[in-house]
Design a protein around this motif. Structure first.
Motif, PDB file in Angstrom:
ATOM      1  N   ILE A  36       0.819  -1.215   0.000  1.00 16.61           N
ATOM      2  CA  ILE A  36       0.000   0.000   0.000  1.00 16.61           C
ATOM      3  C   ILE A  36       0.855   1.267   0.000  1.00 16.61           C
ATOM      4  O   ILE A  36       0.607   2.206  -0.767  1.00 16.61           O
ATOM      5  N   VAL A  37       1.874   1.280   0.842  1.00 14.60           N
ATOM      6  CA  VAL A  37       2.701   2.490   0.954  1.00 14.60           C
ATOM      7  C   VAL A  37       3.391   2.792  -0.373  1.00 14.60           C
ATOM      8  O   VAL A  37       3.383   3.930  -0.860  1.00 14.60           O
ATOM      9  N   THR A 232      -6.114   5.152   1.128  1.00 15.38           N
ATOM     10  CA  THR A 232      -5.204   6.108   1.795  1.00 15.38           C
ATOM     11  C   THR A 232      -5.051   7.382   0.974  1.00 15.38           C
ATOM     12  O   THR A 232      -4.920   8.465   1.534  1.00 15.38           O
ATOM     13  N   ARG A 315       1.810  10.015  19.361  1.00 15.20           N
ATOM     14  CA  ARG A 315       2.134   8.726  18.726  1.00 15.20           C
ATOM     15  C   ARG A 315       0.852   7.920  18.580  1.00 15.20           C
ATOM     16  O   ARG A 315      -0.027   7.967  19.428  1.00 15.20           O
ATOM     17  N   VAL A 317      -2.048   5.675  15.811  1.00 13.84           N
ATOM     18  CA  VAL A 317      -2.851   5.772  14.601  1.00 13.84           C
ATOM     19  C   VAL A 317      -4.310   5.829  15.023  1.00 13.84           C
ATOM     20  O   VAL A 317      -4.771   4.981  15.780  1.00 13.84           O
ATOM     21  N   ARG A 319      -8.041   5.337  14.312  1.00 12.08           N
ATOM     22  CA  ARG A 319      -8.906   4.621  13.354  1.00 12.08           C
ATOM     23  C   ARG A 319     -10.356   4.762  13.782  1.00 12.08           C
ATOM     24  O   ARG A 319     -10.646   4.946  14.963  1.00 12.08           O
ATOM     25  N   THR A 338      -5.711   6.525   9.264  1.00 15.83           N
ATOM     26  CA  THR A 338      -4.599   5.572   9.291  1.00 15.83           C
ATOM     27  C   THR A 338      -3.308   6.384   9.196  1.00 15.83           C
ATOM     28  O   THR A 338      -3.330   7.602   9.313  1.00 15.83           O
ATOM     29  N   ALA A 339      -2.214   5.677   9.021  1.00 17.20           N
ATOM     30  CA  ALA A 339      -0.951   6.364   8.741  1.00 17.20           C
ATOM     31  C   ALA A 339      -0.761   6.363   7.229  1.00 17.20           C
ATOM     32  O   ALA A 339      -0.971   5.338   6.579  1.00 17.20           O
ATOM     33  N   MET A 360       6.135   8.878   7.144  1.00 19.63           N
ATOM     34  CA  MET A 360       4.768   8.447   7.440  1.00 19.63           C
ATOM     35  C   MET A 360       4.142   9.482   8.372  1.00 19.63           C
ATOM     36  O   MET A 360       4.824  10.077   9.197  1.00 19.63           O
ATOM     37  N   ARG A 383      -6.941   3.045  22.042  1.00 18.76           N
ATOM     38  CA  ARG A 383      -6.726   1.931  22.970  1.00 18.76           C
ATOM     39  C   ARG A 383      -6.652   2.404  24.418  1.00 18.76           C
ATOM     40  O   ARG A 383      -5.703   2.114  25.139  1.00 18.76           O
TER      41      ARG A 383
ATOM     42  N   VAL B  38       3.273   0.514  10.336  1.00 19.07           N
ATOM     43  CA  VAL B  38       3.508   1.938  10.558  1.00 19.07           C
ATOM     44  C   VAL B  38       3.705   2.271  12.024  1.00 19.07           C
ATOM     45  O   VAL B  38       4.127   3.371  12.361  1.00 19.07           O
ATOM     46  N   PHE B  39       3.396   1.347  12.902  1.00 14.72           N
ATOM     47  CA  PHE B  39       3.445   1.688  14.320  1.00 14.72           C
ATOM     48  C   PHE B  39       3.555   0.402  15.134  1.00 14.72           C
ATOM     49  O   PHE B  39       2.921  -0.605  14.825  1.00 14.72           O
ATOM     50  N   LEU B  40       4.392   0.457  16.175  1.00 18.11           N
ATOM     51  CA  LEU B  40       4.567  -0.711  17.045  1.00 18.11           C
ATOM     52  C   LEU B  40       4.644  -0.224  18.478  1.00 18.11           C
ATOM     53  O   LEU B  40       5.377   0.715  18.787  1.00 18.11           O
ATOM     54  N   GLU B  41       3.864  -0.840  19.338  1.00 17.01           N
ATOM     55  CA  GLU B  41       3.885  -0.458  20.737  1.00 17.01           C
ATOM     56  C   GLU B  41       4.279  -1.676  21.548  1.00 17.01           C
ATOM     57  O   GLU B  41       3.608  -2.709  21.493  1.00 17.01           O
ATOM     58  N   VAL B  57       0.916  -3.839  20.529  1.00 19.39           N
ATOM     59  CA  VAL B  57       0.087  -3.658  19.328  1.00 19.39           C
ATOM     60  C   VAL B  57       0.986  -3.374  18.142  1.00 19.39           C
ATOM     61  O   VAL B  57       1.953  -2.607  18.260  1.00 19.39           O
ATOM     62  N   GLU B  59       0.615  -1.949  14.199  1.00 22.24           N
ATOM     63  CA  GLU B  59      -0.349  -1.344  13.278  1.00 22.24           C
ATOM     64  C   GLU B  59       0.237  -1.263  11.885  1.00 22.24           C
ATOM     65  O   GLU B  59       1.368  -0.832  11.697  1.00 22.24           O
ATOM     66  N   SER B  60      -0.557  -1.652  10.926  1.00 18.85           N
ATOM     67  CA  SER B  60      -0.177  -1.427   9.534  1.00 18.85           C
ATOM     68  C   SER B  60      -1.105  -0.343   8.998  1.00 18.85           C
ATOM     69  O   SER B  60      -1.974   0.145   9.714  1.00 18.85           O
ATOM     70  N   VAL B  61      -0.901   0.031   7.727  1.00 17.30           N
ATOM     71  CA  VAL B  61      -1.809   0.996   7.112  1.00 17.30           C
ATOM     72  C   VAL B  61      -3.247   0.478   7.210  1.00 17.30           C
ATOM     73  O   VAL B  61      -4.172   1.218   7.474  1.00 17.30           O
ATOM     74  N   ALA B  63      -4.631  -2.019   9.373  1.00 14.37           N
ATOM     75  CA  ALA B  63      -5.310  -2.372  10.621  1.00 14.37           C
ATOM     76  C   ALA B  63      -4.362  -2.355  11.809  1.00 14.37           C
ATOM     77  O   ALA B  63      -3.153  -2.341  11.655  1.00 14.37           O
ATOM     78  N   ALA B  64      -4.958  -2.380  12.994  1.00  9.10           N
ATOM     79  CA  ALA B  64      -4.207  -2.531  14.240  1.00  9.10           C
ATOM     80  C   ALA B  64      -4.425  -3.955  14.736  1.00  9.10           C
ATOM     81  O   ALA B  64      -5.543  -4.448  14.733  1.00  9.10           O
ATOM     82  N   THR B  83      11.329  -0.538  17.100  1.00  9.32           N
ATOM     83  CA  THR B  83      10.256   0.465  16.990  1.00  9.32           C
ATOM     84  C   THR B  83      10.638   1.595  16.030  1.00  9.32           C
ATOM     85  O   THR B  83       9.765   2.212  15.426  1.00  9.32           O
TER      86      THR B  83
END
Lengths: 881, 129
Positions: A36-37, A232, A315, A317, A319, A338-339, A360, A383, B38-41, B57, B59-61, B63-64, B83
């Motif tokens: 996708i990116v 996106t 920080r 995303v 949704r 989204t990002a 991003m 969350r 795109v994101f990692l926690e 968690v 996350e990609s573009v 979904a989480a 990260t």
């Protein structure tokens, strides 16, 4: 699984590595191998290719089709001319959306409506139900017969041009339509899309022909993009998606259509549209929307929340349906988010370079309480944790083609540093910088901007003498037989100067009257427009004056100047056409083989149909005389009650037998700036051929009134004196100067052509009949070459050609020879200039030193009075400064 | 092929026992399914985690997705390098893209996990759905 449908391009998606998913009952590629990116970024930098054949396509025909569409859609279907498209909503009675859609009118007698894949059946049923109440309208579902391919991105135009057998792309404006032949079959093309790309096309092709065309486009460099990046891209462009920003909110309540910012353009409440589904609710929403914009929340219940772009600052995303808070107050929720990736840009503004580095960013659209504003800080619950966010005006801008530009919420321009000096040092610094700049432009640069001219030493000196600090307001009074009455004392000299200037210009133009008080060409045009409005309302002074009913002019993309456009000086003087809900302007058609020339026979039909009240000739990209005599003959023959105005700003100094005599050709009014091919200081004039006995002399009197007190109080008396000297020079030297300018332009054009450059215009007339030469240097590369030429002391401007999307995508350079002709350059010299230009543009050579030395040979201004007899008085004048 | 020496969860995490410490990451299959991450926690060192419950968690573009811990225990290391370099998840999921190290009391949780052979069979079955 067997019930899932496949588009005619399914095999291509599988073969291309597409990850196939079920989308609204269709097996569609979510993404290809790159992901996708990569697909998002490819679209933003190159060109993305999308199969959107899964969308629903309905065709409406029959005499009642327009009436029906007006009833079931929110936009004004009647406003669409053949060759245009519009975004529209399918409303429900509560003012919510059954769906959103795009309406295309490719040909007479047929409308094509494209709807979301997921809603195809629902929409069809909805229309079928309402069709019962309408006669003479047929709906056909063409979704299977016609494939739909979208090609979006900076290279899309070039790729598409490369596969076309015949025909040309639609005009470079959003929502324009056309048809071409690709691979032997007809492809209907729309300048539309769902990505925010300014260079955007959607193709409608007979299904069975689509795969071969898909392959051809990929061969030419288009990169397939799946539904993931489609989402996106549209999110970054803040375009709504049904089910997120339209339809029902997460609590199951209908989302009012006016919650979407695009509703302003998708809903027409024109009285001509008449009654339609949801009109009452939409009218209420619109009223609430207007008040909300004005910080009045009294009707907020009709539009409690609006959809806005939100940038996530912390920080994480965001949704859907994440909750959004301001402090402890729950103010709405995320509808899409989204990002998304963007390309990093090096440098600022037009010179900014899009790098190969990506970044991003976390962005979303959110439906928030209507009393929130751009810049408001928010918190989004992600969350269970609160993440900072901010309401932004947009995530992306499309107005600088060929690229869509990502807008980062925390970016700020580098601060321009002023001089660090104080007091006298500051003054010295300004003097030094001015000296430096004047030497550079006057002695070291080849100045080829066609709208510029250096005034003679006398003209310059006269412009800064005592009158530069005075006022001389005056107007004629009927009580005194139209004798001019001056408001202040000490103005006797100015009265004489102004009167002499009028005489000189009357002689030069061959006309009855000249108004010299406008201080710019654009003001001169605005004065005429204002005077026209005054004049056409002369019988009806007690009501709101009506605006000009219809104006015919040159389109800005075909050389028309902005001062004659609704976006420029015409804006407040031209009516909105109640049918199209746009300014009532019709453009001169141009010749297909030479877009710089008006198609005279085609004008005839338009003149008869629109009967414009004002016809405006004249352009800022001008290679040929305007067909004034021909159009005059048409309007006289057809009895069109009109005023023919010719804005001669660029070519004012060429008036005469060498170029064109506007009044002899039948112009009523001539306007112009006085400092392009004319020798003057920077001012404007209005001239007319109305004699005092003519009924139209009332228009001329309106011109005088709209000049003073309408437009000026102080009319810049210093440059007025300078202009008189310039007029003396012009009348004295024009017979020698004018043919030289035109011969030099032809010499420059011919030499550029011989150097291998792509010169626009008609080779049979030497490419140009004016002082201008247009050179194509490659799509969107104009700014870069103009900058490189400046680095080499050659000053030109970049220019968008008629097929380009805007000035930032300009692929041409506009050159003018008037100023350098005045500094003594002849045909042979312009061949040298052509070689310099070709060295920079084609050979990437540095010629700065050569240009500087060459220009050193042309520093004495010609076509002006000089000699011993003037030295004494010139010195005295200098001494008084 | 998945590394034979690791053990696996049905939510596509892998685990590697090294003395009393278990290293945890996500499988190549999971990384591929996610697409562009795109994101990692990740949890902080010292936090305690339970088996089969989320520890972080990704996350990609698109979904989480929750990351489930294969074993219970205490976090002793969290991969901070990952990260900032999320592309490692696609390039080296079983190596440098490890996520956490968990000090565990025994090997009961670990033994409950699927072997490489079982996980491959599980992937095949999943693919048929």
């Amino acid at each position: 699984m067997s019930e899932l449908r496949r588009t005619v391009l399914y095999d291509r998606h599988v073969a291309g590595g597409g990850k196939i998913v079920d989308f609204a009952g269709w097996e569609m590629p979510l993404q290809y191998a790159g992901g996708i990116v990569a697909e998002h970024l490819a679209t933003r930098k190159r060109a993305g290719l999308f199969d959107v054949s899964h969308m629903g396509r309905f065709v409406f025909t029959g005499k009642g089709a327009t009436r029906f569409l007006q009833h079931v859609l929110t936009n004004n279907a009647e406003a669409l001319d053949v060759g245009q498209a519009q975004y529209t909503m399918i409303p429900n009675p509560a003012g919510g959306a059954v769906d959103d859609a795009y309406l295309y009118r490719f040909v007479e007698g047929e409308y094509l409506l494209v709807v979301n894949a997921a809603n195809r059946q629902k929409d069809r049923d909805h229309f079928a139900e309402h069709l019962a109440g309408f006669d003479n309208v047929e709906m056909a579902d063409k979704s299977e017969d016609v494939a739909m391919i979208s090609l979006q991105g900076p290279l899309a135009g070039e790729i598409l041009t490369g596969v076309i057998d015949s025909g040309t792309l639609p005009e470079p404006m959003r929502n324009e339509l056309g048809a071409v032949v690709i691979n032997g079959v007809e492809a209907r093309i729309a300048r539309t899309g769902y990505t925010g790309e300014p260079v955007c096309f959607e193709l409608f092709i007979e299904s069975k022909a689509a795969p071969a065309i898909w392959d051809l486009l990929i061969e030419r460099g288009a990169e397939p993009v799946g539904l993931g990046a489609r989402d996106t891209l549209r999110l970054e462009a803040a375009m709504p998606l049904y089910g997120h920003e339209l339809g029902l909110d997460p609590d199951g309540r209908g989302i009012p259509i006016f919650s979407c910012p695009l509703a302003r353009f998708a809903v027409s409440l024109s009285p001509l549209k008449g009654d339609f589904i949801g009109i009452e609710a939409l009218t209420r929403q619109h009223e609430a929307f207007k008040r909300i914009l004005a910080d009045d929340y009294s009707l907020i219940a009709d539009l409690p929340r609006r959809i806005v772009p939100v940038a996530v600052a912390g920080r994480g995303v965001a949704r859907p349906p994440a909750k959004v808070f301001v402090g402890k107050k729950h103010v709405g929720f995320v509808t899409s988010g989204t990002a998304v990736p963007c390309w990093e840009v090096e440098g600022e503004g037009l010179a900014g370079r899009i790098t190969d580095e990506k970044a991003m960013r976390s962005v979303c659209l959110a439906m928030l309480d209507s009393d929130l504003r751009e810049g408001d800080r928010l918190e989004i619950e992600i969350r269970g944790r609160m993440t900072e966010a901010v309401i932004v005006p947009f995530h992306l801008r499309s107005e600088a083609p060929p690229f869509a530009r990502a807008i980062l919420f925390d970016h700020s321009l580098a601060v321009h540093e002023g001089p660090r000096h104080r007091g006298p040092a500051k003054a010295r610094d300004l003097l030094e910088k001015t000296l430096e700049n004047t030497i550079w432009r006057q002695r070291e640069c080849i100045n080829l901007i066609p709208s510029e001219q250096t005034a003679s030493p006398m003209t310059r000196l006269l412009s800064v003498m005592d009158p530069a600090f005075r006022y001389a307001e005056h107007k004629p009074l009927k009580a005194f037989y139209d004798a001019d009455v001056f408001y202040y004392q000490g103005t006797g000299f100015i009265e004489v100067v102004e009167s002499l200037l009028e005489d000189e210009l009357r002689e030069f133009l061959g006309c009855e009257a000249v108004e010299t008080r406008a201080v710019s060409g654009q003001m001169a045009n605005a004065i005429v427009f204002s005077a026209m409005v005054d004049y056409i309302n002369r019988a009806d002074r007690k009501v709101q004056p009506r605006r000009l009913g219809c104006v015919m002019n040159n389109h800005i993309i075909r050389g028309g100047h902005l001062s004659s456009q609704p976006m420029g000086a015409l804006r407040d003087f031209v009516a909105h056409d109640p049918r199209t809900e746009r300014p009532a302007v019709v453009n001169f058609p141009v010749l297909p083989e030479n877009p710089y020339k008006i198609d005279v026979p085609a004008c005839r039909e338009l003149l008869g149909r629109y009967r414009p009240e004002l016809i405006i000739f004249g352009k800022s990209v001008v290679l040929h005389p305007e067909p004034v005599a021909e159009i005059r003959a048409f309007v006289d023959e057809m009895g069109v009650n009109t005023v023919i105005m010719y804005d001669m700003a660029h070519v004012l100094g060429l008036v005469g037998p060498n170029f064109q005599e506007p009044f002899a050709d039948g112009a009523d009014i001539v306007t112009g700036s006085t400092h392009k091919t004319f020798f003057g200081t920077q001012r404007g004039i209005v001239a007319s051929n109305y004699a005092e006995a003519d009924e139209r002399y009332h228009l001329w009197e309106a011109v005088q009134r709209r000049t003073f007190p309408g437009s000026v109080s102080n009319h810049h008396l210093g440059t007025l004196v300078g202009l008189l000297m310039a007029a003396y020079e012009m009348n004295h030297f024009k017979d020698e100067y004018q043919p030289k300018v035109i011969a030099n332009a032809k010499a420059l054009a011919g030499a550029l052509k011989r150097c291998g450059m792509d010169v626009a215009g008609d080779a049979d007339v030497g490419y140009t009949q004016t002082h201008q030469v247009i050179v194509h240097v490659g799509y969107s590369r104009g700014p870069e070459f103009a900058r490189r030429l400046e680095d080499n002391n050659i000053i030109v401007n970049y220019q968008a050609a008629p097929n380009e999307e805007g000035f930032t995508a300009a692929g041409s350079l506009r050159l003018g020879v008037a100023e350098m002709t005045r500094f003594g350059m002849a045909e042979g010299d312009f061949e040298t200039v052509a070689q310099f230009i070709a060295d920079v543009v084609i050979n990437d050579k540095s010629v700065k030193a050569e240009v500087k030395s060459f220009r050193g040979g042309f520093t004495d201004l010609g076509f002006c009075f000089a000699g011993d007899e003037f030295d004494g008085i010139m010195e005295k004048l200098h001494g008084l400064i | 092929m998945v590394p034979a020496e690791l053990r696996y969860t049905k939510s596509h995490e892998w685990a590697k026992m090294d003395g009393g410490t278990v290293t945890v990451g996500i499988t190549a299959f999971a990384a591929e399914q996610l697409g562009d991450v795109v994101f990692l926690e990740l949890p902080a060192v010292g936090e305690s985690v339970k088996a089969e419950t989320p520890f972080g968690v990704v996350e990609s573009v698109k979904a989480a997705v929750d990351l489930n811990c294969p074993v219970g225990g205490e976090i002793v290391e969290s991969n901070e390098n990952l990260t900032g370099n999320l592309e490692l998840l696609g390039k080296d999921p079983f190596g440098s893209a490890w996520m956490i190290k968990v000090k565990t009391a025994g090997d009961a949780d670990f033994k409950n996990l699927m072997s490489a052979e079982e996980y491959e069979k599980f992937l095949e079955e999943e693919g048929e759905h």
